[in-house]
Design a protein around this motif. Structure first.
Motif, short mmCIF file in Angstrom:
data_model
loop_
_atom_site.label_atom_id
_atom_site.label_comp_id
_atom_site.label_asym_id
_atom_site.label_seq_id
_atom_site.Cartn_x
_atom_site.Cartn_y
_atom_site.Cartn_z
N ARG A 148 53.76 -7.41 24.75
CA ARG A 148 53.67 -7.19 23.30
C ARG A 148 53.07 -8.44 22.68
O ARG A 148 53.55 -9.56 22.92
CB ARG A 148 55.07 -6.94 22.72
CG ARG A 148 55.75 -5.73 23.30
CD ARG A 148 55.29 -4.48 22.58
NE ARG A 148 55.86 -3.30 23.19
CZ ARG A 148 55.16 -2.22 23.45
NH1 ARG A 148 53.88 -2.17 23.18
NH2 ARG A 148 55.73 -1.17 23.97
N ARG A 149 52.02 -8.26 21.88
CA ARG A 149 51.39 -9.41 21.23
C ARG A 149 51.22 -9.09 19.75
O ARG A 149 50.12 -8.74 19.29
CB ARG A 149 50.06 -9.71 21.90
CG ARG A 149 50.25 -10.16 23.35
CD ARG A 149 48.95 -10.16 24.09
NE ARG A 149 48.12 -11.29 23.69
CZ ARG A 149 46.84 -11.41 24.05
NH1 ARG A 149 46.27 -10.50 24.79
NH2 ARG A 149 46.14 -12.44 23.66
N PRO A 150 52.31 -9.18 18.98
CA PRO A 150 52.25 -8.77 17.58
C PRO A 150 51.23 -9.53 16.75
O PRO A 150 50.58 -8.96 15.88
CB PRO A 150 53.67 -9.01 17.06
CG PRO A 150 54.39 -9.75 18.11
CD PRO A 150 53.62 -9.64 19.38
N ARG A 151 51.06 -10.84 17.05
CA ARG A 151 50.11 -11.64 16.25
C ARG A 151 48.68 -11.17 16.49
O ARG A 151 47.89 -11.05 15.55
CB ARG A 151 50.26 -13.11 16.63
CG ARG A 151 50.27 -14.00 15.41
CD ARG A 151 50.68 -15.40 15.74
NE ARG A 151 49.62 -16.09 16.50
CZ ARG A 151 49.81 -17.27 17.08
NH1 ARG A 151 50.99 -17.85 17.04
NH2 ARG A 151 48.83 -17.84 17.73
N VAL A 152 48.37 -10.89 17.76
CA VAL A 152 47.03 -10.42 18.12
C VAL A 152 46.79 -9.04 17.52
O VAL A 152 45.74 -8.77 16.94
CB VAL A 152 46.84 -10.40 19.66
CG1 VAL A 152 45.52 -9.76 20.04
CG2 VAL A 152 46.94 -11.80 20.22
N SER A 153 47.80 -8.16 17.63
CA SER A 153 47.69 -6.80 17.09
C SER A 153 47.41 -6.83 15.59
O SER A 153 46.56 -6.10 15.08
CB SER A 153 48.97 -6.01 17.34
OG SER A 153 49.17 -5.86 18.71
N ARG A 154 48.15 -7.70 14.90
CA ARG A 154 47.99 -7.83 13.45
C ARG A 154 46.60 -8.34 13.10
O ARG A 154 45.94 -7.84 12.18
CB ARG A 154 49.06 -8.77 12.90
CG ARG A 154 49.76 -8.23 11.70
CD ARG A 154 50.82 -9.10 11.07
NE ARG A 154 51.08 -10.40 11.65
CZ ARG A 154 52.11 -10.65 12.45
NH1 ARG A 154 52.92 -9.68 12.84
NH2 ARG A 154 52.32 -11.88 12.91
N ALA A 155 46.13 -9.32 13.86
CA ALA A 155 44.81 -9.91 13.62
C ALA A 155 43.72 -8.86 13.81
O ALA A 155 42.80 -8.75 12.98
CB ALA A 155 44.59 -11.08 14.55
#
Length: 166
Positions: free
Chosen positions: A94-101
């Motif tokens: 899970r990479r929430p920061r990358v997903s958001r970006a």
């Protein structure tokens, strides 16, 4: 994350004996709809299709990554990761920061890439790369796997568009 309805449709296609690319088509169509509704955009029609294919791989559609020489190394690596995640061979991090970006970047991209004319242009470009024999074989296979009801509807549509062109 694709909607459950799309996953259901893809599974239905699989049960009907349709090819992996047809199953993946459900995800691509959903991606085009997302862009048309304005949820986000895409830099190009090719990118919109690529996002749909990636979602299909992650959802478990048996669509192996492209062979060497067909695409960039990074594209192949990304497709391989998505494919393995979908086949249960690896658990995706899970990479929430990358997903958001990524989502924020896509929101700034144009919506016109999912227009009728853009999709038509892309389809023509993709078809022109293939041989006539390959296109013909695909059409024959499509007629075999379509089913009577869908074949009848396609024939009626073809008849309608033929009369309109003259």
């Amino acid at each position: 994350m694709p909607r459950q309805e799309i996953i259901r449709k893809a599974k239905q296609d699989k049960r009907a004996g349709k090819s992996a690319s047809t199953q993946a088509g459900e995800f691509v169509k959903d991606e085009i709809d997302k862009i048309r509704k304005g949820k986000h955009g895409a830099r190009s029609t090719k990118q919109a299709i690529a996002i749909g294919l990636s979602e299909a791989r992650r959802a478990g559609v048996d669509l192996p990554p492209p062979r060497k020489g067909r695409t960039k190394k990074s594209t192949r690596r990304s497709a391989k990761y998505a494919y393995e995640a979908g086949q249960g061979k690896r658990t995706p991090k899970r990479r929430p920061r990358v997903s958001r970006a990524v989502e924020n970047v896509l929101k700034k991209e144009p919506r016109s890439t999912a227009s009728r004319s853009a999709l038509s242009k892309q389809a023509k470009r993709a078809a022109s790369v293939r041989t006539a024999a390959s296109r013909s074989a695909a059409a024959r296979k499509a007629s075999r796997t379509k089913g009577a009801k869908a074949r009848s509807a396609a024939a009626k549509k073809a008849a309608r568009t033929r009369t309109r062109r003259r």
